[in-house]
Motif scaffolding. Structure first.
Motif, PDB file in Angstrom:
ATOM      1  N   LEU A 188       0.950  -1.384   0.013  1.00 25.50           N
ATOM      2  CA  LEU A 188      -0.052   0.005   0.101  1.00 25.50           C
ATOM      3  C   LEU A 188       1.073   1.288   0.168  1.00 25.50           C
ATOM      4  O   LEU A 188       1.831   1.372   0.924  1.00 25.50           O
ATOM      5  CB  LEU A 188      -0.749  -0.047   1.191  1.00 25.50           C
ATOM      6  N   ARG A 189       0.608   2.280  -0.981  1.00 27.80           N
ATOM      7  CA  ARG A 189       1.344   3.190  -1.062  1.00 27.80           C
ATOM      8  C   ARG A 189       0.877   4.274   0.265  1.00 27.80           C
ATOM      9  O   ARG A 189       0.134   4.286   0.819  1.00 27.80           O
ATOM     10  CB  ARG A 189       1.205   4.224  -2.307  1.00 27.80           C
ATOM     11  N   ALA A 190       2.000   5.148   0.383  1.00 30.73           N
ATOM     12  CA  ALA A 190       2.000   6.092   1.783  1.00 30.73           C
ATOM     13  C   ALA A 190       0.868   7.099   1.522  1.00 30.73           C
ATOM     14  O   ALA A 190       0.501   7.472   0.210  1.00 30.73           O
ATOM     15  CB  ALA A 190       3.458   6.791   1.996  1.00 30.73           C
ATOM     16  N   GLY A 191      -0.106   7.315   2.650  1.00 30.22           N
ATOM     17  CA  GLY A 191      -1.133   8.339   2.343  1.00 30.22           C
ATOM     18  C   GLY A 191      -2.319   7.782   2.126  1.00 30.22           C
ATOM     19  O   GLY A 191      -3.351   8.694   2.043  1.00 30.22           O
ATOM     20  N   VAL A 192      -2.422   6.465   2.045  1.00 27.78           N
ATOM     21  CA  VAL A 192      -3.873   6.131   1.771  1.00 27.78           C
ATOM     22  C   VAL A 192      -4.342   5.587   2.929  1.00 27.78           C
ATOM     23  O   VAL A 192      -3.613   4.474   3.444  1.00 27.78           O
ATOM     24  CB  VAL A 192      -3.698   4.826   0.403  1.00 27.78           C
ATOM     25  N   ASP A 193      -5.588   5.873   3.390  1.00 29.13           N
ATOM     26  CA  ASP A 193      -5.893   5.707   4.723  1.00 29.13           C
ATOM     27  C   ASP A 193      -7.141   4.530   4.681  1.00 29.13           C
ATOM     28  O   ASP A 193      -7.755   4.654   3.551  1.00 29.13           O
ATOM     29  CB  ASP A 193      -6.594   7.002   5.504  1.00 29.13           C
ATOM     30  N   ALA A 194      -7.242   3.774   5.637  1.00 28.18           N
ATOM     31  CA  ALA A 194      -8.305   2.849   5.551  1.00 28.18           C
ATOM     32  C   ALA A 194      -9.687   3.646   5.799  1.00 28.18           C
ATOM     33  O   ALA A 194      -9.830   4.522   6.309  1.00 28.18           O
ATOM     34  CB  ALA A 194      -8.398   2.059   6.383  1.00 28.18           C
ATOM     35  N   PRO A 195     -10.865   3.025   4.789  1.00 31.20           N
ATOM     36  CA  PRO A 195     -12.239   3.640   5.013  1.00 31.20           C
ATOM     37  C   PRO A 195     -12.607   3.596   6.288  1.00 31.20           C
ATOM     38  O   PRO A 195     -12.361   2.745   7.047  1.00 31.20           O
ATOM     39  CB  PRO A 195     -12.804   3.254   3.924  1.00 31.20           C
ATOM     40  N   LYS A 196     -13.560   4.313   6.827  1.00 39.32           N
ATOM     41  CA  LYS A 196     -14.098   4.364   7.759  1.00 39.32           C
ATOM     42  C   LYS A 196     -14.959   3.140   8.536  1.00 39.32           C
ATOM     43  O   LYS A 196     -14.990   2.485   9.265  1.00 39.32           O
ATOM     44  CB  LYS A 196     -15.104   5.486   8.198  1.00 39.32           C
ATOM     45  N   ALA A 197     -15.380   2.453   7.150  1.00 39.79           N
ATOM     46  CA  ALA A 197     -16.282   1.146   7.191  1.00 39.79           C
ATOM     47  C   ALA A 197     -15.309  -0.054   7.839  1.00 39.79           C
ATOM     48  O   ALA A 197     -15.712  -0.717   8.586  1.00 39.79           O
ATOM     49  CB  ALA A 197     -16.774   0.555   6.163  1.00 39.79           C
ATOM     50  N   ILE A 198     -13.937   0.405   7.488  1.00 43.55           N
ATOM     51  CA  ILE A 198     -12.828  -0.862   7.922  1.00 43.55           C
ATOM     52  C   ILE A 198     -12.360  -0.580   9.459  1.00 43.55           C
ATOM     53  O   ILE A 198     -12.395  -1.398  10.232  1.00 43.55           O
ATOM     54  CB  ILE A 198     -11.743  -0.654   6.780  1.00 43.55           C
ATOM     55  N   THR A 199     -11.946   0.771   9.578  1.00 47.40           N
ATOM     56  CA  THR A 199     -11.553   1.168  11.050  1.00 47.40           C
ATOM     57  C   THR A 199     -12.602   0.916  11.980  1.00 47.40           C
ATOM     58  O   THR A 199     -12.451   0.555  13.126  1.00 47.40           O
ATOM     59  CB  THR A 199     -11.121   2.465  11.167  1.00 47.40           C
ATOM     60  N   ASP A 200     -14.102   0.952  11.476  1.00 48.19           N
ATOM     61  CA  ASP A 200     -15.049   1.065  12.554  1.00 48.19           C
ATOM     62  C   ASP A 200     -15.222  -0.604  13.025  1.00 48.19           C
ATOM     63  O   ASP A 200     -15.832  -0.675  14.044  1.00 48.19           O
ATOM     64  CB  ASP A 200     -16.354   1.375  12.162  1.00 48.19           C
ATOM     65  N   MET A 201     -14.444  -1.511  12.220  1.00 42.62           N
ATOM     66  CA  MET A 201     -14.897  -3.007  12.834  1.00 42.62           C
ATOM     67  C   MET A 201     -14.187  -3.316  13.896  1.00 42.62           C
ATOM     68  O   MET A 201     -14.772  -4.444  14.536  1.00 42.62           O
ATOM     69  CB  MET A 201     -14.431  -3.814  11.311  1.00 42.62           C
ATOM     70  N   ALA A 202     -12.963  -2.659  13.954  1.00 42.17           N
ATOM     71  CA  ALA A 202     -11.942  -3.200  15.094  1.00 42.17           C
ATOM     72  C   ALA A 202     -12.762  -3.513  16.403  1.00 42.17           C
ATOM     73  O   ALA A 202     -13.373  -2.605  17.117  1.00 42.17           O
ATOM     74  CB  ALA A 202     -10.868  -2.156  15.321  1.00 42.17           C
ATOM     75  N   GLY A 203     -12.628  -4.689  17.128  1.00 36.85           N
ATOM     76  CA  GLY A 203     -13.159  -4.733  18.385  1.00 36.85           C
ATOM     77  C   GLY A 203     -14.855  -5.142  18.370  1.00 36.85           C
ATOM     78  O   GLY A 203     -15.231  -5.468  19.393  1.00 36.85           O
ATOM     79  N   LYS A 204     -15.346  -5.092  17.138  1.00 39.02           N
ATOM     80  CA  LYS A 204     -16.792  -5.456  17.017  1.00 39.02           C
ATOM     81  C   LYS A 204     -16.910  -7.110  16.981  1.00 39.02           C
ATOM     82  O   LYS A 204     -16.159  -7.615  16.421  1.00 39.02           O
ATOM     83  CB  LYS A 204     -17.489  -4.537  15.960  1.00 39.02           C
ATOM     84  N   ASP A 205     -18.154  -7.315  17.422  1.00 38.99           N
ATOM     85  CA  ASP A 205     -18.382  -8.741  17.020  1.00 38.99           C
ATOM     86  C   ASP A 205     -18.505  -9.247  15.813  1.00 38.99           C
ATOM     87  O   ASP A 205     -19.044  -8.439  14.699  1.00 38.99           O
ATOM     88  CB  ASP A 205     -19.812  -9.007  17.758  1.00 38.99           C
ATOM     89  N   ALA A 206     -17.881 -10.290  15.327  1.00 32.11           N
ATOM     90  CA  ALA A 206     -17.900 -10.630  13.810  1.00 32.11           C
ATOM     91  C   ALA A 206     -18.929 -11.716  13.573  1.00 32.11           C
ATOM     92  O   ALA A 206     -18.986 -12.250  12.205  1.00 32.11           O
ATOM     93  CB  ALA A 206     -16.423 -11.167  13.686  1.00 32.11           C
ATOM     94  N   LYS A 207     -20.185 -11.587  14.176  1.00 32.77           N
ATOM     95  CA  LYS A 207     -21.177 -12.445  13.874  1.00 32.77           C
ATOM     96  C   LYS A 207     -22.633 -12.082  14.471  1.00 32.77           C
ATOM     97  O   LYS A 207     -22.435 -11.140  15.232  1.00 32.77           O
ATOM     98  CB  LYS A 207     -20.851 -14.056  14.262  1.00 32.77           C
TER      99      LYS A 207
END
Length: 207
Positions: A188-207
């Motif tokens: 991944l090139r520098a300066g490309v941030d993860a979209p909010k939909a991805i970062t919001d997943m952290a720590g959440k129930d996966a099912k």
């Protein structure tokens, strides 16, 4: 449903809730080489379920215009009884059966692929859209949810009366699955941030 009919669930919203919580469906098809079952991502509307794969996928091609079976299962915990004979699992499971229909037309195919993608992670609108070549390489099947049933087990082990006063342990071992912190691909090139939909997943129930 005959076997385990006491755990059968036919309420539409309850069955939809299980589909929404599951990530993987196991799809069964009768092919020229015999029966085959493969895990696949899926998505749904109120009335239909969608599957996708490579246009060269022999199983999907075999399933088009044929009766198929789609099963999703979520394990919520181990049910440990006083005797192994009564060990079980707490689970949620849905079975959908019906004729799989090939989705035709690029616009309709895109709409179905968005449903499948966003069921797993809602990033369709922040990722590169599929090209015409991508669409040609992809086969999408639709399946009516008209023939659908669920089985759900929740609760303690069911032990025999003779064992209740014995020395053996009985209880539940919950199974909890959560998403971890996302990390960037090595290229991944520098300066490309993860979209909010991805970062919001952290720590959440996966099912």
């Amino acid at each position: 449903m005959r076997r385990g009919s006491d755990r059968a669930v036919y309420e539409t919203e309850a069955m939809r809730a299980v589909l929404d919580a599951a990530l993987i469906a196991h799809v069964g098809v009768i092919s020229d080489d015999g029966p085959i079952v493969l895990p696949m991502a899926f998505g749904r509307t109120d009335d239909e379920l969608f599957l996708h794969g490579a246009a060269a996928n022999a199983m999907l091609r075999a399933g088009a215009a044929m009766q198929i079976c789609v099963t999703v299962t979520i394990v919520d915990g181990l049910v440990v009884a006083r005797t192994p004979f009564h060990n079980s699992m707490n689970y949620r499971s849905v079975v959908v059966r019906g004729e799989a229909i090939k989705v035709e037309g690029d616009d309709e195919k895109r709409a179905c692929l968005k449903i499948i993608n966003d069921h797993v992670v809602k990033m369709w609108d922040t990722a590169r859209p599929p090209s015409d070549i991508d669409l040609k390489k992809t086969l999408v099947l639709r399946l009516s949810l008209a023939e659908m049933s669920a089985k759900i087990r929740d609760g303690d082990p069911i032990d025999e009366d003779q064992d209740l006063e014995g020395p053996h342990w009985s209880g539940i071992v919950p199974l909890n699955t959560t998403w971890g912190e996302p990390y960037a691909a090595a290229d991944l090139r520098a300066g490309v941030d993860a979209p909010k939909a991805i970062t919001d997943m952290a720590g959440k129930d996966a099912k």
